[in-house]
Design an enzyme around this catalytic site. Structure first.
Site, PDB file in Angstrom:
ATOM      1  N   HIS A 465       0.763  -1.250   0.018  1.00 54.44           N
ATOM      2  CA  HIS A 465      -0.056  -0.042   0.042  1.00 54.44           C
ATOM      3  C   HIS A 465       0.969   1.302   0.071  1.00 54.44           C
ATOM      4  CE1 HIS A 465      -4.437   1.092   1.689  1.00 54.44           C
ATOM      5  NE2 HIS A 465      -4.139   1.155   0.196  1.00 54.44           N
ATOM      6  N   GLU A 466       0.461   2.147  -0.858  1.00 61.44           N
ATOM      7  CA  GLU A 466       1.279   3.479  -1.018  1.00 61.44           C
ATOM      8  C   GLU A 466       2.879   3.306  -1.137  1.00 61.44           C
ATOM      9  OE1 GLU A 466      -0.653   5.781  -1.629  1.00 61.44           O
ATOM     10  OE2 GLU A 466      -2.680   4.986  -0.890  1.00 61.44           O
ATOM     11  N   GLY A 467       3.108   2.396  -2.017  1.00 60.77           N
ATOM     12  CA  GLY A 467       4.754   2.216  -2.122  1.00 60.77           C
ATOM     13  C   GLY A 467       5.207   1.125  -1.340  1.00 60.77           C
TER      14      GLY A 467
END
Length: 614
Positions: A465-467
């Site tokens: 998630h998110e990178g």
């Protein structure tokens, strides 16, 4: 909700971070400890009543598309309404836009209860981040038409970055945005464009929880030759609402050309719709002024200058990364508390020694076994340490917003260095806590009769998630620790050394202080040696071990600082924190040696593995 969770949050906020001191600042002057407690009470109650009882329900009744709309359980609708009514969507916004002007630290602590109760139902992380971005970078009209309805709970928000063919490589996105007619600059909602492309992995990309969904979309504006500019510098940011609105945020009744292409069926977080969206495919042709309006593209309004999209979007991404770290933390915490309760009641086996060999002796509770204590103590060290880190980062956000110029700039730099760690460390080690929670339950933990298997599945997303870990690691070693001539890393080391100096004066903590001092030096040496010849390929080949080592060093520092607030207090919770600190220094901090060894030597084992040898 477990009462121990509230006691832990109260200790970290008031006894460790001393967040009540923020009421002495002009922005928060109307608040007191009592108003902070009232907010936490409200969040805890809503989480207990509207979220926790339905965590299993939203896992088994996944979002489905009936051909017209995405169907979610009634419990999800009720949870959203309760969350929106609480005011938490605008918790830290100004009074004059309907906000409460709460410190972000209190907002983060309040949201922790929702993550622990049911991260899958979710709260308003993306919507709040979306609105905050528009409040910071949007025009007055964009704030009025899109951000304020989000803060009121009427609209929801998303973040549309990834594409099916590009994944995390934003430089390769292919969504294009072309000016919508010769008068595109004159639209009162901002420069108007037509977007065409596809976006993947969009959380809450389609639902009917709100009247509208505000998509923030990264796209490229073609050059005069019709080609998209290469790299990330050509990326712009656009507001693409599901339903078109007027300048006051009222729905016009016209659907924008944003279509659901499919729902992704996930390992965890099943209660949150995850979508593939098509922009401008012609399913909902827009009859707005400009091009022919027959499948010409989805209407989007540019935020900021052309090519400035990624800088604007990072305003939201950095908030989201801290939010992901908090979600991972609280999932780990939920598993820890569940396994602690189980270990206190489950009878099995006998203790070693002569008495334990007598089958006539009654079995003991499994919490009496040393190895079960090891697993519980590891979970406590990971999860409470990660919670302290998340709240520390939230406190830095408040310092950046309300501190004097020097303090605000220091907070900015510290957040630059700590954000990749605040996202990734809990995502790895609180996931390990969830694995240990399953292990404490034994075979029962692997069944759906107990909640710990769902906590593990939900938490597994957060490493992506998110990178991903790799992306965060390259950001940390490749950019964050080197930016401004390494000033951020130096500032972090100074803060750590201040804690070391205080702890050296406390006999029970002096050995931990020495160990942390050595770790700080080892990280500094490894950072310099990784970049000894300036070759990024060699330096970044072991970026993940570097992230793990610096993350463990940061958590050792956090635990030592927390221990300084706990030492001398004669209560069982403080004794538990001191024991968790001891565990971290004895069992976890020594792990950094092998990680830093491959960083220092720029070990090429992984990078040089021939593809065909796999």
């Amino acid at each position: 909700m477990n009462p121990g969770l509230r006691a832990t949050i109260d200790f970290l906020l008031y006894d460790w971070l001393r967040v009540q001191a923020l009421t002495e600042r002009a922005r928060h002057a109307e608040h007191t400890r009592e108003t902070f407690d009232a907010v936490l009470d409200t969040c805890e109650r809503i989480a207990r009543e509207k979220y926790a009882p339905f965590n299993r329900l939203v896992d088994t009744e996944e979002p489905r598309f009936d051909g017209e709309r995405v169907v979610l359980p009634a419990a999800t609708h009720e949870a959203w309404r309760a969350y929106a009514a609480s005011g938490m969507l605008s918790a830290s916004q100004d009074y004059d836009v309907g906000g409460m002007q709460l410190p972000y630290t209190i907002e983060a602590a309040g949201n922790a209860f929702f993550a622990a109760a049911s991260v899958s139902i979710g709260a308003g992380m993306l919507t709040v981040g979306n609105a905050n971005l528009l409040m910071a970078h949007g025009t007055e009209a964009q704030r009025r038409a899109f951000a304020q309805p989000e803060l009121q709970g009427r609209f929801a928000g998303t973040m549309c970055l990834s594409e099916p063919q590009a994944g995390s490589s934003l430089s390769d996105i292919a969504t294009r945005a072309v000016p919508d007619g010769d008068d595109f600059e004159s639209d009162p909602l901002g420069p108007r464009y037509r977007l065409r492309g596809n976006k993947m992995w969009i959380s809450a990309g389609e639902h009917e929880l709100t009247d509208n969904i505000v998509h923030l979309v990264l796209a490229k504006i073609p050059g005069a030759d019709g080609r998209l500019p290469p790299g990330v510098k050509g990326i712009s940011l656009f507001i693409v609402p599901k339903w078109l609105v007027d300048t006051q945020g009222r729905l016009t009744g016209e659907r924008n050309d944003v279509a659901l292409a499919g729902l992704n069926h996930k390992c965890g977080w099943r209660g949150t719709p995850n979508t593939l969206l098509n922009f401008g495919e012609g399913r909902y042709p827009v009859r707005a002024p400009g091009l022919d309006g027959r499948g010409a593209g989805a209407i989007g309004y540019r935020v900021g200058a052309p090519g400035d999209g990624l800088r604007c979007m990072f305003h939201m991404m950095n908030e989201a990364r801290i939010g992901v770290g908090m979600a991972a933390t609280m999932l780990g915490m939920a598993g820890y508390l569940a396994s602690l309760d189980y270990a206190r009641t489950r009878l099995q086996g006998r203790l070693p020694g002569p008495a334990g060999k007598d089958p006539a002796q009654p079995p003991v509770r499994i919490i009496e076994h040393a190895d079960v204590k090891r697993m519980l103590l590891a979970q406590k060290a990971y999860c409470e340490g990660a919670l302290a880190l998340a709240l520390y980062c939230a406190r830095l956000v408040d310092e950046q917003r309300t501190g004097d110029a020097r303090a605000a700039d220091d907070a900015r730099l510290l957040l630059e260095v700590l954000t990749p760690i605040a996202k990734s460390w809990p995502s790895e080690w609180c996931l390990e806590a969830n694995s240990l929670a399953i292990q404490v339950h034994g075979g029962y933990g692997y069944t759906r009769d107990f909640p710990v298997e769902q906590y593990w599945r939900d938490n597994r997303l957060n490493m992506i998630h998110e990178g991903t870990h790799g992306i965060q690691a390259m950001d940390l070693l490749g950019r964050k620790v080197r930016m401004e001539d390494g000033r951020g890393l130096s500032l972090l080391a100074q803060r750590m050394q201040t804690t070391v100096a205080r702890a050296r004066a406390v006999p029970t903590l002096a050995a931990h202080a020495q160990a942390l001092a050595r770790a700080i030096d080892e990280v500094g040496v490894a950072t310099r040696m990784a970049w000894a010849d300036g070759d990024p390929v060699a330096a970044l080949a072991n970026a993940v071990p570097y992230l793990q080592a610096l993350g463990h060093t940061v958590l050792a520092w956090i635990w030592l600082d927390v221990a300084l607030a706990a030492v001398g207090r004669d209560d069982v919770a403080s004794r538990g924190r001191l024991q968790a600190c001891r565990y971290f220094f004895h069992y976890e901090l020594p792990k950094i040696g092998p990680w830093l060894q491959v960083v220092r030597t720029r070990d090429s084992t992984c990078a040089e593995m021939p593809e065909d040898a796999f």
